[in-house]
Write an enzyme that holds these catalytic residues in place. Structure first.
Site, PDB file in Angstrom:
ATOM      1  N   ASP A   1       0.809  -1.215   0.000  1.00 48.15           N
ATOM      2  CA  ASP A   1       0.000   0.000   0.000  1.00 48.15           C
ATOM      3  C   ASP A   1       0.847   1.271   0.000  1.00 48.15           C
ATOM      4  O   ASP A   1       0.601   2.172   0.780  1.00 48.15           O
ATOM      5  CB  ASP A   1      -0.903  -0.064   1.255  1.00 48.15           C
ATOM      6  CG  ASP A   1      -1.944   1.036   1.292  1.00 48.15           C
ATOM      7  OD1 ASP A   1      -2.419   1.434   0.221  1.00 48.15           O
ATOM      8  OD2 ASP A   1      -2.280   1.491   2.407  1.00 48.15           O
TER       9      ASP A   1
ATOM     10  N   GLU B   1       3.450  -8.170   7.762  1.00 50.84           N
ATOM     11  CA  GLU B   1       2.191  -8.771   7.338  1.00 50.84           C
ATOM     12  C   GLU B   1       2.290  -9.827   6.261  1.00 50.84           C
ATOM     13  O   GLU B   1       1.610  -9.744   5.246  1.00 50.84           O
ATOM     14  CB  GLU B   1       1.243  -7.671   6.872  1.00 50.84           C
ATOM     15  CG  GLU B   1       0.975  -6.675   7.960  1.00 50.84           C
ATOM     16  CD  GLU B   1      -0.039  -5.643   7.548  1.00 50.84           C
ATOM     17  OE1 GLU B   1      -0.211  -5.437   6.350  1.00 50.84           O
ATOM     18  OE2 GLU B   1      -0.660  -5.074   8.445  1.00 50.84           O
TER      19      GLU B   1
ATOM     20  N   TYR C   1      -6.913  -3.267  12.802  1.00 51.64           N
ATOM     21  CA  TYR C   1      -7.804  -2.183  12.354  1.00 51.64           C
ATOM     22  C   TYR C   1      -9.244  -2.428  12.790  1.00 51.64           C
ATOM     23  O   TYR C   1     -10.162  -2.343  11.987  1.00 51.64           O
ATOM     24  CB  TYR C   1      -7.702  -2.026  10.836  1.00 51.64           C
ATOM     25  CG  TYR C   1      -6.357  -1.452  10.408  1.00 51.64           C
ATOM     26  CD1 TYR C   1      -6.191  -0.079  10.268  1.00 51.64           C
ATOM     27  CD2 TYR C   1      -5.266  -2.279  10.181  1.00 51.64           C
ATOM     28  CE1 TYR C   1      -4.966   0.458   9.894  1.00 51.64           C
ATOM     29  CE2 TYR C   1      -4.031  -1.741   9.812  1.00 51.64           C
ATOM     30  CZ  TYR C   1      -3.890  -0.380   9.674  1.00 51.64           C
ATOM     31  OH  TYR C   1      -2.679   0.150   9.310  1.00 51.64           O
TER      32      TYR C   1
ATOM     33  N   GLU D   1       0.472  -0.965  13.972  1.00 47.13           N
ATOM     34  CA  GLU D   1      -0.442  -0.270  13.064  1.00 47.13           C
ATOM     35  C   GLU D   1      -1.825  -0.276  13.676  1.00 47.13           C
ATOM     36  O   GLU D   1      -2.303  -1.321  14.132  1.00 47.13           O
ATOM     37  CB  GLU D   1      -0.521  -0.955  11.682  1.00 47.13           C
ATOM     38  CG  GLU D   1       0.668  -0.713  10.796  1.00 47.13           C
ATOM     39  CD  GLU D   1       0.460  -1.209   9.364  1.00 47.13           C
ATOM     40  OE1 GLU D   1      -0.705  -1.293   8.906  1.00 47.13           O
ATOM     41  OE2 GLU D   1       1.468  -1.520   8.718  1.00 47.13           O
TER      42      GLU D   1
HETATM   43  C1  CKU Z   1      -2.287  -0.227   5.986  1.00 41.87           C
HETATM   44  C2  CKU Z   1      -4.009  -5.471   6.870  1.00 41.87           C
HETATM   45  C3  CKU Z   1      -3.424  -4.158   7.141  1.00 41.87           C
HETATM   46  C4  CKU Z   1      -2.166  -3.810   6.353  1.00 41.87           C
HETATM   47  N1  CKU Z   1      -1.560  -2.499   6.584  1.00 41.87           N
HETATM   48  C5  CKU Z   1      -0.349  -2.329   5.795  1.00 41.87           C
HETATM   49  C6  CKU Z   1       0.000  -0.908   5.450  1.00 41.87           C
HETATM   50  O1  CKU Z   1       1.053  -0.838   4.530  1.00 41.87           O
HETATM   51  C7  CKU Z   1      -1.228  -0.214   4.909  1.00 41.87           C
HETATM   52  O2  CKU Z   1      -0.944   1.081   4.465  1.00 41.87           O
HETATM   53  C8  CKU Z   1      -2.640  -1.602   6.353  1.00 41.87           C
HETATM   54  C9  CKU Z   1      -3.565   0.484   5.531  1.00 41.87           C
HETATM   55  O3  CKU Z   1      -4.425  -0.159   4.961  1.00 41.87           O
HETATM   56  O4  CKU Z   1      -3.679   1.697   5.722  1.00 41.87           O
END
Ligand code: CKU
Length: 599
Positions: free
Chosen positions: A166, A417, A473, A512
């Site tokens: 991402d 991840e 999240y 995160e």
């Molecule tokens: C983040 C499953 C979550 C993965 N995570 C990685 C990161 O690089 C992304 O930017 C999620 C997001 O979706 O904002």
């Protein structure tokens, strides 16, 4: 052991470092004809391009910004060097791979876009004359590269990057370039580690040279007074009344290493040194035997127009913002950053989780979304794995070798991840961890960041880690929005209860958690993407964190908004920043500042 020295360039009595930053010549090579057409000597129809910078965002047309394939850089330089000097080129990084030519001669190739490219040009370069360096670069990704991705080919034949991650696939010469001169017998690398005994400290050191002359080292305090010295390529510097490097209260000594022939200095290298220990004790992370709670961010090297190009002003501003908000730590998600980031962290007393570019190791084009919602994302069962593992180990080695002497680096993260639920995933990461452990003289904790699929009952990889980093999240990808946020909290607590039952007795750090938030949007009651929702989400998450005493840190996603590949999930990039891309605070920044003041 790396064959080349990745030591940061210095100027001193034995060495010179001349910057090649500035405008370079630049050409795209969509048909990969450069080598056969003689571009290795000179680029025929070039444009100018800034270095360091990503090429993408200086352009005003789609095809150039999104260019995927081969492209070339060229620069002339005048070499001032003594007859017996070794001459090297050191690129902070070239994304994602390159071959370097000097005066038409092929010098070296390097795989991976986030660690130094160092090549010996002693033979190929002309002394006290003009020289030409040409760099052939390629920015395509596949399932055996770090990071992982693929390439999409349009009907027209144009290639487009399809990253499995991402962030925008920025590429080019994104970090500084130096011409380095040094003596033939030289310091190649050095290791340090520390033992604190009451008010004193022992600095154990070991200097690697490529010769047999004597080595002497000394340690100077911040005022330049010599406080300890030692003879020999390895030994101990005993420091009485040592001033320790502490979190947000840094003290830096200078380590001076010299190769001597009697009274003659053959080579000399000096670097900042912070005395501190790192240890994990049960669920606590200890710096100098004091527990720290990690507060801060996952970041990106990312800014408007510069892309991933290193810039001192942006880095300085980022540290000022992180100090203002009372942070003490960040993760170099999802790749090792430019050397200068670590030098600044050493000075400012920030802790760094240093991450290798192992991201996108799940199969599905937008894998991070699929994974976040529980989709099956196998990865480690295919024939790309041996090559991937080879690259992974190599980049772990390059990262640890480059960064091992920074006091700010308190942990190495070996993945972000990946798929972790199969035996194949376990075996793959076991090999990566086994490779990494002996490389760090300070034996810092090793970790990796786990996404939602890596549940306590399913994950096969977490036992390899010294502490666990979770990316979660709840309230965004899972049960996001409005009144459903209360459901998210229940689900989150359920998962944490299940981890808790495992009694792992290791620290858990959230690496995160966050919500996309438009800095222009306010709404009462809150709605997803509004500033109010980001605040509510953080408050809910903090309620959960504060209920478990094995949670030892919170690094939000992300420090600032950043550019991604375009798509229906992203509005001109990922908007999960606590700061805007221009480094101004969103509303939640004030909430974090208050929480972190007393945490
Ligand atoms: C983040 C499953 C979550 C993965 N995570 C990685 C990161 O690089 C992304 O930017 C999620 C997001 O979706 O904002």
């Amino acid at each position: 052991m790396l064959e080349y020295s990745v030591l940061y360039p210095v100027n001193n009595c034995a060495r010179t470092a001349a910057s090649l930053d500035g405008m370079w010549k630049f050409s795209f090579d969509p048909e990969s004809k450069g080598v056969q057409d003689g571009w290795t000597e000179h680029l025929p129809n070039s444009i100018s391009m800034p270095v360091p910078a990503s090429f993408a965002d200086v352009f005003t047309d789609h095809a150039s910004r999104d260019y995927c394939g081969d492209f070339w850089y060229e620069k002339e330089f005048f070499l001032h060097a003594g007859e017996n000097d070794v001459v090297e080129l050191r690129f902070g990084s070239v994304a994602h791979r390159c071959t370097v030519y000097v005066n038409g001669t092929e010098i070296c190739s390097h795989e991976g876009g986030f660690l130094p490219v160092v090549c010996d040009i002693t033979k190929a370069a002309k002394r006290n004359a003009l020289n030409t360096v040409v760099v052939k670069v390629n920015n395509e990704l596949n399932e055996s590269t770090l990071p992982c991705g693929s390439v999409m080919t349009l009907t027209s034949g144009k290639k487009l990057a399809a990253p499995y991650f991402d962030f925008f696939n920025y590429s080019g010469i994104q970090r500084s370039v130096y011409v380095v001169t040094k003596p033939q017998e030289s310091i190649v690398d050095y290791d340090t580690s520390f033992a604190i005994n009451g008010k004193d400290a022992d600095v154990c050191y070991s200097v690697r040279t490529n010769g047999s002359h004597d080595v002497a080292v000394c340690l100077k305090d911040a005022e330049g007074n010599v406080v300890a010295q030692s003879e020999g390529a390895s030994g101990v510097l005993h420091v009485t009344d040592a001033k320790l490097w502490n979190v947000r209260n840094a003290y830096l000594y200078q380590l001076v290493m010299v190769i001597r022939d009697g009274d003659t200095v053959i080579d000399s290298y000096e670097a900042k040194l912070g005395i501190r220990t790192i240890r994990i004790d049960g669920t606590k992370i200890l710096v100098n035997d004091e527990p720290v709670y990690l507060k801060g961010f996952g970041k990106h090297e990312d800014f408007d127009i510069l892309g991933r190009g290193f810039n001192y002003s942006i880095a300085k501003r980022d540290y000022e913002c992180m100090k203002w908000i009372n942070a003490n730590c960040f993760r170099t998600s999802h790749y090792p950053y430019a050397d200068e980031w670590y030098q600044l962290a050493d000075e400012e007393g920030f802790l760094i989780i240093d991450e290798v570019p192992a991201v996108g190791m799940m199969r599905s084009t937008r894998n991070f979304v699929k994974a976040g919602t529980g989709g099956f994302t196998h990865f480690f069962e295919t024939d790309t794995v041996p090559e991937l593992l080879k690259n992974h180990k190599q980049q772990v080695e390059e990262m640890i070798t480059r960064d091992k002497n920074h006091p700010s680096v308190f942990s190495f993260s070996l993945f972000n991840e990946p798929e972790t639920t199969s035996k194949e995933a376990h075996d793959y990461f076991k090999a990566v961890f086994d490779h990494a452990r002996p490389l760090d003289p300070q034996k810092r904790p090793l970790t990796g960041a786990f996404e939602k699929n890596s549940q306590p009952e399913l994950c096969q990889v977490y036992p390899l880690c010294d502490f666990l980093c979770l990316n979660r999240y709840y309230g965004w990808y899972i049960s996001g929005g409005g009144t459903a946020i209360e459901e998210a909290e229940l689900k989150f607590r359920d998962e944490m209860d299940r981890w808790s039952k495992k009694n792992l007795n290791v620290p858990f750090v959230f690496t995160e958690f966050g919500t996309d938030t438009l800095d222009s949007m306010h709404k009462l009651p809150s709605i997803m993407w509004s500033q109010e929702y980001q605040e509510e989400y953080y408050e809910r998450n903090f309620n959960v964190f504060d209920s478990y005493d094995f949670i030892t840190g919170e690094l939000t996603w992300n420090f600032a908004d950043f550019q991604t590949t375009e798509g229906i999930m992203r509005v001109n990039g990922n908007k999960k920043g606590v700061f805007t891309r221009n480094r101004q605070p969103k509303a939640s920044a004030f909430l974090l500042k208050k929480r972190w003041e007393n945490k």
